[in-house]
Scaffold this motif. Structure first.
Motif, PDB file in Angstrom:
ATOM      1  N   ARG A  37       1.399   0.551   6.735  1.00 41.63           N
ATOM      2  CA  ARG A  37       1.375   0.825   8.004  1.00 41.63           C
ATOM      3  C   ARG A  37       0.038   0.801   8.724  1.00 41.63           C
ATOM      4  NH1 ARG A  37       5.346   1.393   5.491  1.00 41.63           N
ATOM      5  NH2 ARG A  37       6.815   2.787   5.600  1.00 41.63           N
ATOM      6  N   ASP A  38      -1.163   0.549   7.986  1.00 43.31           N
ATOM      7  CA  ASP A  38      -2.505   0.859   8.597  1.00 43.31           C
ATOM      8  C   ASP A  38      -3.030  -0.241   8.114  1.00 43.31           C
ATOM      9  OD1 ASP A  38      -2.643   1.948   6.101  1.00 43.31           O
ATOM     10  OD2 ASP A  38      -4.152   3.343   6.900  1.00 43.31           O
ATOM     11  N   CYS A  39      -2.617  -1.212   7.592  1.00 37.57           N
ATOM     12  CA  CYS A  39      -3.280  -2.257   6.820  1.00 37.57           C
ATOM     13  C   CYS A  39      -4.250  -3.025   7.734  1.00 37.57           C
ATOM     14  CB  CYS A  39      -2.667  -3.118   5.846  1.00 37.57           C
ATOM     15  SG  CYS A  39      -1.886  -2.309   4.516  1.00 37.57           S
ATOM     16  N   GLY A  40      -3.629  -3.457   8.956  1.00 38.93           N
ATOM     17  CA  GLY A  40      -4.630  -4.293   9.973  1.00 38.93           C
ATOM     18  C   GLY A  40      -5.452  -3.447  10.798  1.00 38.93           C
ATOM     19  N   GLN A  42      13.661   9.545  10.764  1.00 44.57           N
ATOM     20  CA  GLN A  42      12.738  10.488  10.549  1.00 44.57           C
ATOM     21  C   GLN A  42      11.341  10.157   9.890  1.00 44.57           C
ATOM     22  OE1 GLN A  42      13.999  13.548   7.678  1.00 44.57           O
ATOM     23  NE2 GLN A  42      12.097  14.534   7.994  1.00 44.57           N
ATOM     24  N   ARG A  43      11.474   9.276   9.172  1.00 41.61           N
ATOM     25  CA  ARG A  43      10.216   8.670   8.453  1.00 41.61           C
ATOM     26  C   ARG A  43       9.174   7.884   9.555  1.00 41.61           C
ATOM     27  NH1 ARG A  43       8.737   4.986   4.194  1.00 41.61           N
ATOM     28  NH2 ARG A  43      10.996   4.297   3.771  1.00 41.61           N
ATOM     29  N   ASP A  44       9.934   7.054  10.283  1.00 35.60           N
ATOM     30  CA  ASP A  44       9.419   6.330  11.194  1.00 35.60           C
ATOM     31  C   ASP A  44       8.463   7.238  12.331  1.00 35.60           C
ATOM     32  OD1 ASP A  44      10.129   4.061  10.077  1.00 35.60           O
ATOM     33  OD2 ASP A  44      11.626   3.554  11.594  1.00 35.60           O
ATOM     34  N   THR A  50       0.969  -1.145  -0.058  1.00 33.38           N
ATOM     35  CA  THR A  50       0.007   0.050  -0.081  1.00 33.38           C
ATOM     36  C   THR A  50       0.866   1.353  -0.024  1.00 33.38           C
ATOM     37  OG1 THR A  50      -0.114  -0.167   2.300  1.00 33.38           O
ATOM     38  CG2 THR A  50      -2.002  -0.897   1.114  1.00 33.38           C
ATOM     39  N   GLY A  51       2.095   1.113   0.347  1.00 37.07           N
ATOM     40  CA  GLY A  51       3.030   2.249   0.201  1.00 37.07           C
ATOM     41  C   GLY A  51       3.368   2.879  -1.005  1.00 37.07           C
ATOM     42  N   ALA A  52       3.004   1.995  -2.223  1.00 42.85           N
ATOM     43  CA  ALA A  52       2.972   2.316  -3.731  1.00 42.85           C
ATOM     44  C   ALA A  52       2.236   3.504  -3.945  1.00 42.85           C
ATOM     45  CB  ALA A  52       2.723   1.265  -4.516  1.00 42.85           C
ATOM     46  N   THR A  65       3.692   9.191  14.705  1.00 41.48           N
ATOM     47  CA  THR A  65       2.894  10.190  15.333  1.00 41.48           C
ATOM     48  C   THR A  65       1.885  11.220  14.813  1.00 41.48           C
ATOM     49  OG1 THR A  65       4.912  11.832  14.755  1.00 41.48           O
ATOM     50  CG2 THR A  65       5.076  10.587  16.746  1.00 41.48           C
ATOM     51  N   ARG A  66       1.497  10.804  13.456  1.00 38.80           N
ATOM     52  CA  ARG A  66       0.734  11.495  12.880  1.00 38.80           C
ATOM     53  C   ARG A  66      -0.821  11.308  13.362  1.00 38.80           C
ATOM     54  NH1 ARG A  66       1.496   7.522   7.732  1.00 38.80           N
ATOM     55  NH2 ARG A  66       0.138   5.960   8.457  1.00 38.80           N
ATOM     56  N   LYS A  67      -1.604  12.323  12.846  1.00 34.99           N
ATOM     57  CA  LYS A  67      -2.935  12.141  13.872  1.00 34.99           C
ATOM     58  C   LYS A  67      -3.803  10.959  13.340  1.00 34.99           C
ATOM     59  CE  LYS A  67      -3.362  16.672  15.878  1.00 34.99           C
ATOM     60  NZ  LYS A  67      -2.209  17.367  15.137  1.00 34.99           N
ATOM     61  N   TYR A 117       1.067   5.897  -1.805  1.00 39.19           N
ATOM     62  CA  TYR A 117       1.802   7.128  -1.265  1.00 39.19           C
ATOM     63  C   TYR A 117       2.729   7.547  -2.024  1.00 39.19           C
ATOM     64  CZ  TYR A 117      -1.880   6.214   2.443  1.00 39.19           C
ATOM     65  OH  TYR A 117      -3.054   6.024   3.132  1.00 39.19           O
ATOM     66  N   ARG A 118       3.661   6.457  -2.464  1.00 44.31           N
ATOM     67  CA  ARG A 118       4.813   6.939  -2.955  1.00 44.31           C
ATOM     68  C   ARG A 118       4.468   7.444  -4.581  1.00 44.31           C
ATOM     69  NH1 ARG A 118      10.064   4.531  -1.444  1.00 44.31           N
ATOM     70  NH2 ARG A 118      10.013   3.782   0.523  1.00 44.31           N
ATOM     71  N   GLY A 119       3.382   6.696  -5.188  1.00 41.07           N
ATOM     72  CA  GLY A 119       3.045   7.094  -6.493  1.00 41.07           C
ATOM     73  C   GLY A 119       2.426   8.473  -6.570  1.00 41.07           C
ATOM     74  N   VAL A 146      11.664   9.826  -2.079  1.00 44.02           N
ATOM     75  CA  VAL A 146      10.418   9.688  -2.426  1.00 44.02           C
ATOM     76  C   VAL A 146       9.628   9.198  -1.233  1.00 44.02           C
ATOM     77  CG1 VAL A 146       8.779   8.428  -4.135  1.00 44.02           C
ATOM     78  CG2 VAL A 146      10.708   9.389  -4.827  1.00 44.02           C
ATOM     79  N   GLY A 147      10.195   8.122  -0.622  1.00 41.45           N
ATOM     80  CA  GLY A 147       9.507   7.570   0.649  1.00 41.45           C
ATOM     81  C   GLY A 147       9.371   8.587   1.490  1.00 41.45           C
ATOM     82  N   ASN A 148      10.205   9.665   1.777  1.00 37.26           N
ATOM     83  CA  ASN A 148      10.002  10.527   2.839  1.00 37.26           C
ATOM     84  C   ASN A 148       8.733  11.535   2.416  1.00 37.26           C
ATOM     85  OD1 ASN A 148      10.597  12.118   5.130  1.00 37.26           O
ATOM     86  ND2 ASN A 148      11.967  13.528   3.941  1.00 37.26           N
TER      87      ASN A 148
HETATM   88  O1   DC Z   1       5.939   1.152   3.124  1.00 33.54           O
HETATM   89  P1   DC Z   1       6.682   2.423   2.215  1.00 33.54           P
HETATM   90  O2   DC Z   1       8.145   2.681   2.810  1.00 33.54           O
HETATM   91  O3   DC Z   1       6.725   2.144   0.770  1.00 33.54           O
HETATM   92  O4   DC Z   1       5.706   3.636   2.528  1.00 33.54           O
HETATM   93  C1   DC Z   1       6.030   4.863   2.093  1.00 33.54           C
HETATM   94  C2   DC Z   1       5.488   5.828   3.158  1.00 33.54           C
HETATM   95  O5   DC Z   1       3.810   5.762   2.716  1.00 33.54           O
HETATM   96  C3   DC Z   1       5.396   5.621   4.556  1.00 33.54           C
HETATM   97  O6   DC Z   1       6.553   6.147   5.196  1.00 33.54           O
HETATM   98  C4   DC Z   1       4.050   6.074   4.967  1.00 33.54           C
HETATM   99  C5   DC Z   1       2.964   6.021   3.898  1.00 33.54           C
HETATM  100  N1   DC Z   1       2.140   4.974   3.968  1.00 33.54           N
HETATM  101  C6   DC Z   1       1.031   4.941   4.738  1.00 33.54           C
HETATM  102  O7   DC Z   1       1.118   6.182   5.602  1.00 33.54           O
HETATM  103  N2   DC Z   1       0.133   3.897   5.073  1.00 33.54           N
HETATM  104  C7   DC Z   1       0.456   2.556   4.608  1.00 33.54           C
HETATM  105  N3   DC Z   1      -0.414   1.757   4.464  1.00 33.54           N
HETATM  106  C8   DC Z   1       1.522   2.579   3.614  1.00 33.54           C
HETATM  107  C9   DC Z   1       2.599   3.495   3.750  1.00 33.54           C
END
Ligand code: DC
Length: 217
Positions: free
Chosen positions: A129-132, A173-175, A33-35, A180-182, A37-39, A93-95
């Motif tokens: 990050r939030d799939c579950g 920084q990314r973690d 699912t990160g794809a 900590t996002r709302k 947000y990255r896309g 791009v991840g950032n």
């Molecule tokens: O898994 P990834 O490194 O490709 O994810 C890139 C960014 O996308 C991650 O730092 C935060 C966001 N992300 C998210 O908020 N929720 C997800 N389910 C997957 C990724």
């Protein structure tokens, strides 16, 4: 909706490798699912959309100029019909992806496309990050992967051919941003199996996960 297994965790905890191998063993599909947000972040940068411009970012979520496609070996991203999957793998791009993922409007707009990934006849392994917690709260089984930050940075630095020290800082920084996002912060789902992958190889992690999920599906 078909059966779903979710795999969440911080950057470079092994989610993609584990998801891909788990899906291969089960004969299921998998999606990173990160794809999404990255896309979105990549498309925004290409189109010179300001990463603070929430309205334009939200409009861009539904713009066919970019798309995500599930394949067996990778979740691919296309921009203007070009395969940009390698380009979006970069840590910068991840950032940017982490930054755009903060906006509730953006998360909401991407949710349906992520959920649609489970509409096929096969089961789905979904990682992020939030799939579950948010995308598939009713998943049959949930897993959360962790690993110590030096190990994760070394792993990703080796993949991308970069210096490990810079990678430790970038990932921390990314973690921090992601946890900590709302909205939909990265967190361990209540009912998840937690696996620390620091001292394990891929085979060992997947064995543990398969052992855990086989009674649940
Ligand atoms: O898994 P990834 O490194 O490709 O994810 C890139 C960014 O996308 C991650 O730092 C935060 C966001 N992300 C998210 O908020 N929720 C997800 N389910 C997957 C990724």
């Amino acid at each position: 909706m078909g059966m779903v297994i979710t795999i969440d965790g911080p950057a470079a905890s092994g989610k993609s490798s584990v998801s891909r191998e788990l899906a291969r063993r089960l004969g299921w599909q998998w999606v990173s699912t990160g794809a999404f947000y990255r896309g979105l972040a990549f498309a925004a940068l290409q189109l010179q959309i300001d990463l603070d411009d929430v309205k334009s970012l939200t409009d861009l979520t539904h713009n066919p100029v970019w798309s995500v496609r599930m394949e067996h070996d990778r979740t691919k991203v296309f921009f203007k019909d070009q395969d940009v999957t390698d380009l979006i793998a970069h840590e910068d791009v991840g950032n940017f992806a982490s930054k755009v993922s903060h906006y509730p409007e953006v998360r909401k707009a991407l949710l349906e496309a992520q959920r649609n990934c489970s509409s096929g006849p096969q089961g789905l392994v979904a990682e992020g990050r939030d799939c579950g917690t948010v995308v598939f709260p009713e998943a049959e089984a949930k897993v959360y992967l962790t690993a110590n930050s030096e190990h994760r940075a070394a792993r990703r630095a080796a993949e991308l051919g970069l210096a490990q020290d810079d990678m430790v800082k970038a990932q921390q920084q990314r973690d921090h941003q992601d946890s900590t996002r709302k909205v939909a912060p990265m967190t361990v789902p209540d009912d998840a199996l937690v696996v620390d992958t620091t001292a394990l190889n891929l085979e060992q992690v997947v064995d543990k996960v398969v052992e855990y999920v086989k009674n649940k599906i």
